[in-house]
Design a protein around this motif. Structure first.
Motif, mmCIF file in Angstrom:
data_model
loop_
_atom_site.group_PDB
_atom_site.id
_atom_site.type_symbol
_atom_site.label_atom_id
_atom_site.label_comp_id
_atom_site.label_asym_id
_atom_site.label_seq_id
_atom_site.Cartn_x
_atom_site.Cartn_y
_atom_site.Cartn_z
ATOM 1 N N THR A 26 44.639 -32.763 7.983
ATOM 2 C CA THR A 26 44.885 -33.915 8.662
ATOM 3 C C THR A 26 45.439 -33.794 9.858
ATOM 4 O OG1 THR A 26 46.490 -34.796 7.144
ATOM 5 C CG2 THR A 26 44.351 -35.628 6.786
ATOM 6 N N TRP A 27 46.886 -33.065 9.816
ATOM 7 C CA TRP A 27 47.677 -32.382 10.809
ATOM 8 C C TRP A 27 46.810 -31.813 12.020
ATOM 9 C CZ3 TRP A 27 51.725 -34.265 12.778
ATOM 10 C CH2 TRP A 27 52.492 -33.540 13.747
ATOM 11 N N MET A 28 45.789 -31.190 11.390
ATOM 12 C CA MET A 28 45.014 -30.058 12.440
ATOM 13 C C MET A 28 44.409 -31.093 13.365
ATOM 14 S SD MET A 28 42.564 -27.284 11.192
ATOM 15 C CE MET A 28 41.560 -28.156 10.425
ATOM 16 N N PHE A 29 43.886 -32.349 13.141
ATOM 17 C CA PHE A 29 43.228 -33.217 14.007
ATOM 18 C C PHE A 29 43.988 -33.999 14.801
ATOM 19 C CE2 PHE A 29 39.867 -32.370 10.708
ATOM 20 C CZ PHE A 29 39.006 -32.016 11.305
ATOM 21 N N LYS A 30 45.341 -34.221 14.385
ATOM 22 C CA LYS A 30 46.439 -34.849 15.122
ATOM 23 C C LYS A 30 46.780 -34.039 16.339
ATOM 24 C CE LYS A 30 47.925 -37.727 11.344
ATOM 25 N NZ LYS A 30 48.981 -38.283 10.539
ATOM 26 N N VAL A 31 46.990 -32.724 16.177
ATOM 27 C CA VAL A 31 47.351 -31.901 17.238
ATOM 28 C C VAL A 31 46.433 -31.438 18.094
ATOM 29 C CG1 VAL A 31 48.526 -29.797 17.746
ATOM 30 C CG2 VAL A 31 49.063 -30.732 15.342
ATOM 31 N N LYS A 32 46.465 -31.734 19.218
ATOM 32 C CA LYS A 32 45.497 -31.448 20.440
ATOM 33 C C LYS A 32 45.746 -30.291 21.171
ATOM 34 C CE LYS A 32 43.459 -35.297 19.320
ATOM 35 N NZ LYS A 32 42.202 -35.537 18.450
ATOM 36 N N ASP A 33 46.801 -29.784 21.296
ATOM 37 C CA ASP A 33 47.350 -28.637 22.278
ATOM 38 C C ASP A 33 47.512 -27.403 21.564
ATOM 39 O OD1 ASP A 33 49.521 -29.222 21.005
ATOM 40 O OD2 ASP A 33 50.866 -29.099 22.796
ATOM 41 N N CYS A 34 46.782 -27.370 20.356
ATOM 42 C CA CYS A 34 47.115 -26.077 19.446
ATOM 43 C C CYS A 34 45.551 -25.409 19.391
ATOM 44 C CB CYS A 34 47.959 -26.256 18.352
ATOM 45 S SG CYS A 34 48.236 -24.786 17.279
ATOM 46 N N ARG A 35 45.523 -23.927 19.309
ATOM 47 C CA ARG A 35 44.198 -23.428 18.999
ATOM 48 C C ARG A 35 44.125 -22.743 17.444
ATOM 49 N NH1 ARG A 35 42.941 -20.220 24.527
ATOM 50 N NH2 ARG A 35 42.960 -22.239 25.871
ATOM 51 N N HIS A 36 45.533 -23.034 16.980
ATOM 52 C CA HIS A 36 45.396 -22.395 15.334
ATOM 53 C C HIS A 36 44.737 -23.244 14.445
ATOM 54 C CE1 HIS A 36 48.281 -18.985 16.594
ATOM 55 N NE2 HIS A 36 48.705 -20.059 17.333
ATOM 56 N N ILE A 37 44.233 -22.664 13.376
ATOM 57 C CA ILE A 37 43.858 -23.629 12.313
ATOM 58 C C ILE A 37 44.930 -23.813 11.144
ATOM 59 C CG2 ILE A 37 42.408 -23.564 10.260
ATOM 60 C CD1 ILE A 37 40.430 -21.819 11.996
ATOM 61 N N CYS A 38 45.511 -24.973 11.144
ATOM 62 C CA CYS A 38 46.573 -25.326 10.388
ATOM 63 C C CYS A 38 46.622 -24.767 9.116
ATOM 64 C CB CYS A 38 46.947 -27.023 10.335
ATOM 65 S SG CYS A 38 47.333 -27.360 12.104
ATOM 66 N N LEU A 39 45.450 -24.615 8.147
ATOM 67 C CA LEU A 39 45.405 -24.358 6.981
ATOM 68 C C LEU A 39 45.803 -22.913 6.625
ATOM 69 C CD1 LEU A 39 41.990 -25.671 6.018
ATOM 70 C CD2 LEU A 39 44.085 -26.353 5.434
ATOM 71 N N PHE A 40 45.857 -22.109 7.636
ATOM 72 C CA PHE A 40 46.386 -20.609 7.670
ATOM 73 C C PHE A 40 47.487 -20.245 8.617
ATOM 74 C CE2 PHE A 40 41.768 -20.783 7.452
ATOM 75 C CZ PHE A 40 41.605 -20.803 6.150
ATOM 76 N N CYS A 41 47.879 -21.565 9.486
ATOM 77 C CA CYS A 41 48.955 -20.847 10.413
ATOM 78 C C CYS A 41 50.281 -20.846 9.869
ATOM 79 C CB CYS A 41 48.826 -22.282 11.638
ATOM 80 S SG CYS A 41 49.904 -21.982 12.725
ATOM 81 N N GLU A 42 51.170 -19.792 10.314
ATOM 82 C CA GLU A 42 52.323 -19.666 9.960
ATOM 83 C C GLU A 42 53.549 -20.360 10.485
ATOM 84 O OE1 GLU A 42 54.089 -15.655 11.623
ATOM 85 O OE2 GLU A 42 51.941 -15.388 12.299
ATOM 86 N N TYR A 43 52.792 -21.364 11.669
ATOM 87 C CA TYR A 43 53.956 -21.845 12.407
ATOM 88 C C TYR A 43 53.626 -23.518 12.081
ATOM 89 C CZ TYR A 43 54.266 -17.822 15.477
ATOM 90 O OH TYR A 43 54.358 -16.634 15.580
#
Length: 54
Positions: A26-43
């Motif tokens: 759900t956070w992945m859809f809230k963040v608009k300026d990031c190109r990473h996939i939050c499921l695998f992102c280290e940040y």
């Protein structure tokens, strides 16, 4: 008398893991300026803290 979670801790652990992955998804859809996939992102943790501060 043990509760269900005490009898089956692995099921509760699966629930926690799924809830954590759902939060990332759900956070992945809230963040608009990031190109990473939050499921695998280290940040993810850093990104989440910065997002809460705003």
């Amino acid at each position: 008398m043990k509760t269900y979670r005490q009898k089956h801790p692995y099921i509760a652990q699966i629930g926690y893991i799924l809830r954590y992955k759902l939060q990332r998804f759900t956070w992945m859809f809230k963040v608009k300026d990031c190109r990473h996939i939050c499921l695998f992102c280290e940040y993810y943790d850093t990104c989440r803290q910065e997002g809460k501060d705003k």
